[in-house]
Write an enzyme that holds these catalytic residues in place. Structure first.
Site, short mmCIF file in Angstrom:
data_model
loop_
_atom_site.label_atom_id
_atom_site.label_comp_id
_atom_site.label_asym_id
_atom_site.label_seq_id
_atom_site.Cartn_x
_atom_site.Cartn_y
_atom_site.Cartn_z
N PHE A 151 0.92 -0.73 0.01
CA PHE A 151 0.22 0.10 -0.30
C PHE A 151 0.57 0.79 -0.18
O PHE A 151 1.81 1.02 1.20
CB PHE A 151 -1.27 -0.30 1.54
CG PHE A 151 -1.50 1.03 1.03
CD1 PHE A 151 -3.16 0.92 0.26
CD2 PHE A 151 -1.77 2.38 2.18
CE1 PHE A 151 -3.77 2.49 0.12
CE2 PHE A 151 -2.46 3.64 1.71
CZ PHE A 151 -3.57 3.65 0.86
N LYS A 183 2.81 9.82 8.34
CA LYS A 183 1.66 9.62 9.40
C LYS A 183 2.53 9.95 10.89
O LYS A 183 1.90 10.68 11.28
CB LYS A 183 1.49 7.80 9.79
CG LYS A 183 0.77 7.52 8.02
CD LYS A 183 0.30 6.12 9.11
CE LYS A 183 -0.75 5.77 7.96
NZ LYS A 183 -0.37 5.17 6.59
N ASP A 203 9.15 2.60 1.90
CA ASP A 203 8.32 3.10 2.05
C ASP A 203 8.11 3.37 3.86
O ASP A 203 7.43 1.84 3.98
CB ASP A 203 6.25 2.92 0.87
CG ASP A 203 5.52 3.55 1.81
OD1 ASP A 203 5.70 4.45 3.63
OD2 ASP A 203 4.13 3.56 1.26
#
Ligand SMILES: *Cc1c(COP(=O)(O)O)cnc(C)c1O
Length: 397
Positions: free
Chosen positions: A138, A252, A223
């Protein structure tokens, strides 16, 4: 306004992109949040691995309060001190030499994809443009990042996708090597797949991917939007493997709740960007930058990573005990630091709803997997309470 009125107002006016739980949250402190009726919840979602220092952390609040009264935003046409300090802090504590700031994980990955293409265009030849990403990965919701995301459910209805991407199964070195073509310029992956279900690769996997990249002269892009910022017990998850990537993305937990993302690279790669190549209006604005600066400093100074490792080990042990007791429901438990999951034999949604009613917020991914990404400041009592709730809920199944 009442809970019902707020939910109706939202549903009538906000686009229908989220399947929301029927609660309205108004306040947070540490690992706890409260809804509009005053009900307390233990928050093991933490904004999906965002509020890693807990809600309303005093150091982050103080930094933001001070900054908002002086200067909230100016264009990146000008210098600001918070952005400079934050970049230095990230460079000092990572493999990277240079940072680009943006506002989200998807944007950080967009920047990484552009960086890889530009570097390849200028240093590898015009035929090198293809990125290999992983199945079940993702990377975000923009057009380039849904293309990078190796899951059809995120791409359905949005074709044609971006050209120049190909996919390999995660944790399979042979298949990865076989996916490399004369057009490949890099490999992009999460050290642990988050949205794909907390998939943890073999211990030597990332080091072997690095070795493959070196042998083929291609870039390694990681990532760390979810795994970064202490989530796995080190500031960045790549540190567990003893290797260094060429490019890394963060978002995040970087601002502990203020929106900020970053793309980091070595000097050699970063040189591919010159003025005019890439930009972001809000990227690294002073308000978000002081929040991130306070977040990183707190994380490094106050034993947060140590607590994450200890609580992660303790939580995993308790989940294993729970699995033994409910082996008809829990098939597997896994985790690193405070990024944990329980793979179930039944749909996770039901368990999540029952936990919510009892005041525990958790989340399910990929249908049958429960995911736990609590703040890194939780205590053994918090873990014990969460386990007790899960035990009760599973007892009724
Ligand atoms: C959440 C996430 C993203 C996307 O971040 P946004 O801020 O929602 O754009 C990208 N990569 C990974 C690994 C993520 O977990």
């Amino acid at each position: 306004m009442s809970e019902k009125e707020i939910m109706t107002l939202a549903d009538e006016n906000i686009m229908n992109t989220y399947k929301r739980f029927p609660i309205v949250l108004v306040k947070g402190s540490g690992a706890r949040v409260w809804d509009v009726n005053g009900k307390e919840y233990l928050d093991f979602v933490a904004g999906i691995a965002v509020c890693s220092l807990g809600h309303s952390h005093p150091q982050v609040i103080a930094a933001v309060k001070k900054q908002v009264e002086n200067l909230t935003h100016v264009s990146n046409l000008y210098y600001t001190e918070p952005q400079a300090h934050l970049a230095k802090l990230l460079v000092d504590n990572s493999f990277a030499d240079k940072v680009f700031f943006c506002n989200s994980g998807a944007e950080a990955n967009e920047a990484a994809i552009k960086m890889a293409r530009k570097y390849a265009h200028e240093n590898m030849g015009l035929d090198k443009f293809e990125l290999i990403t992983m199945k079940d990965s993702f990377h975000g919701r923009t057009m380039a990042t849904i293309t990078a995301t190796g899951q059809e459910k995120f791409q359905y209805g949005f074709t044609p996708l971006l050209a120049g991407f190909t996919y390999a199964p995660f944790n399979d070195l042979q298949a990865l090597e076989a996916a490399i073509s004369r057009n490949t310029c890099g490999i992009m992956l999460e050290p642990i797949q988050g949205e794909g279900g907390v998939n943890i690769p073999d211990d030597n996997y990332l080091a072997s991917v690095r070795e493959i990249c070196d042998r083929h002269g291609i870039l390694l892009i990681i990532d760390e939007v979810q795994t970064g910022m202490g989530r796995t017990g080190k500031l960045f998850a790549y540190e567990h493997s003893g290797i260094k990537p060429d490019i890394m993305t963060l978002a995040k937990a970087l601002g502990n709740g203020l929106p900020i993302g970053a793309m980091l690279a070595t000097d050699k790669i970063a040189k591919a960007f010159v003025p005019g190549n890439h930009a972001s209006t809000f990227g690294g604005n002073p308000l978000a930058a002081v929040a991130a600066d306070a977040t990183i400093k707190t994380m490094l100074q106050e034993g947060v990573l140590d607590n994450c490792r200890k609580m992660g080990d303790y939580f995993l042990l308790q989940l294993k005990k729970l699995q033994q007791k409910h082996n008809n429901i829990i098939k597997e438990v896994r985790g690193k630091g405070l990024m944990l999951a329980a793979k179930l034999d039944i749909e996770g949604g039901d368990i999540v709803n029952e936990c919510l009613k009892r005041g525990l917020l958790i989340n399910s991914t990929g249908g049958k997997t429960l995911r736990f990404v609590p703040p890194l400041i939780i205590t053994t009592q918090d873990v014990d309470w969460a386990i007790r709730v899960l035990d009760e809920v599973m007892e009724g199944k």
